[in-house]
Design an enzyme around this catalytic site. Structure first.
Site, mmCIF file in Angstrom:
data_model
loop_
_atom_site.group_PDB
_atom_site.id
_atom_site.type_symbol
_atom_site.label_atom_id
_atom_site.label_comp_id
_atom_site.label_asym_id
_atom_site.label_seq_id
_atom_site.Cartn_x
_atom_site.Cartn_y
_atom_site.Cartn_z
ATOM 1 C CG ASP A 123 -1.982 1.044 1.189
ATOM 2 O OD1 ASP A 123 -2.155 1.673 0.125
ATOM 3 O OD2 ASP A 123 -2.663 1.237 2.208
ATOM 4 C CG ASP A 147 -3.265 3.920 -3.454
ATOM 5 O OD1 ASP A 147 -4.209 3.135 -3.659
ATOM 6 O OD2 ASP A 147 -3.286 4.772 -2.547
ATOM 7 C CD GLU A 148 -5.540 -0.775 -1.325
ATOM 8 O OE1 GLU A 148 -5.187 -1.519 -0.382
ATOM 9 O OE2 GLU A 148 -6.561 -0.070 -1.278
#
Length: 367
Positions: free
Chosen positions: A18, A113-114
């Site tokens: 993350d 983003d993860e």
């Protein structure tokens, strides 16, 4: 569950990566003069925008995602407010994805983003998932100048919780022999699928952590939470059978915003809807998807939740089209006369939509 099945599950090695305050961190990377300063990415305060991401410097002022930008401005008058640059964020996200592929091709992106990575078998033949997570963190920093937090465990739920444990730039490992103690101490709000309303129900049952959740009979959980009761019963026992899906077919794609204060002003609700339509459109375009059915979700201040849907002849993904349909659906609710605490929008009806729901098995017991 048989012992062989249990042993197979706990031998899995899953990493959840993350990125730390991703949008705000990219802005600080591209604008060195903003490093160390409170950066807030999202809508403009003067237009009743909503915070998308706040840098860690801004979070010290109590600013968080989904907060009205006007409130963020009041909490941090000297904050740097930025509308954001999705093209730039996608560019860096793509570079990070390439780093993931250095280790494994079994990757399940959750957002820009993860992602989850299954490293049980990996390209380095490295037996330690911890060392692989450290490698990923180092490579991401070398390649992009950004930090990432990582969680390592034997299932997706624990890996995701672990990645949030020591932010920013943290690494938390939960092996099978530590899972029970970790889950028992975990606050109920940290359990996947437990939002504010569900947490309040749990607190009424005198459940504030995993140990107290574990003590609830399955029948009680099902009677109160339905099928989700089975899920809660399983995860507090360390059971999460979901695989890391390389290309997970989606039934729907959307976003929700929970407001820090209830909203009844119609101009504010329309602005919130416009922001949501933009977010959902960006997600659709990022995933190269378009759908025919738009669903609007409204949760009122008394936690009553309603949904309204509309299906159109042609598949859509553009923000203006989503906003127009959303406004029609909004008019079919009681929003305005009744205060709103959450608004969500999702799109479904994608081509060749053949995704399936994973049914969790009933549970393994702790030994």
């Amino acid at each position: 569950m048989s012992n062989s099945k249990r042993n197979e599950l706990i031998k899995r090695k899953i990493i959840h990566v993350d990125m730390d305050a991703f949008f705000a961190s990219v802005e600080q990377l591209d604008h060195p003069q903003w490093r160390g300063l409170p950066v807030i990415v999202g809508g403009r305060p003067e237009e009743r925008g909503v915070v998308s991401t706040a840098s860690y410097e801004a979070r010290k002022y109590g600013i968080h995602s989904a907060m009205p930008a006007k409130t963020a401005r009041r909490l941090c008058p000297n904050g740097i407010f930025v509308e954001g640059n999705m093209r730039r964020y996608r560019e860096i996200s793509h570079r990070i994805r390439e780093i993931f592929h250095e280790v494994t091709d079994i990757i399940e992106p959750l957002s820009i983003d993860e992602a989850y990575l299954d490293v049980t078998c990996n390209k380095f033949n490295e037996p330690s998932a911890t060392r692989l997570a450290q490698y990923l963190q180092r490579r991401i920093y070398e390649e992009t100048g950004l930090t990432a937090s990582a969680g390592v465990s034997f299932n997706k739920f624990l890996a995701k919780v672990a990645s949030d444990w020591r932010k920013p730039a943290g690494l938390t490992v939960i092996p099978p022999n530590r899972a029970k103690a970790f889950l028992f101490a975990l606050k109920i709000e940290k359990f996947y699928g437990v939002g504010q309303a569900t947490a309040k129900l749990f607190h009424k049952l005198n459940v504030s952590n995993g140990a107290e959740l574990y003590a609830l009979p399955l029948e009680t959980l099902i009677s109160i939470f339905g099928k989700m009761g089975i899920f809660y019963y399983n995860i507090v026992r360390g059971v999460d059978l979901r695989p890391v899906a390389e290309r997970e077919s989606r039934k729907s794609l959307g976003r929700e915003i929970t407001l820090s204060s209830d909203l009844s002003d119609m101009s504010g609700l329309r602005k919130l809807l416009r922001d949501l339509a933009g977010k959902v459109s960006r997600l659709l375009l990022q995933e190269k998807l378009a759908g025919r059915t738009v669903t609007l979700k409204i949760r009122y201040d008394d936690f009553t939740t309603v949904t309204r849907s509309m299906t159109v002849p042609a598949r859509i993904a553009q923000a203006d089209a989503l906003e127009k349909i959303g406004l029609i659906l909004l008019s079919r609710t009681e929003a305005g006369p009744r205060k709103v605490r959450l608004m969500g929008m999702s799109v479904s009806g994608f081509p060749e939509d053949n995704s399936t729901t994973i049914q969790l098995e009933l549970p393994l017991e702790w030994k």
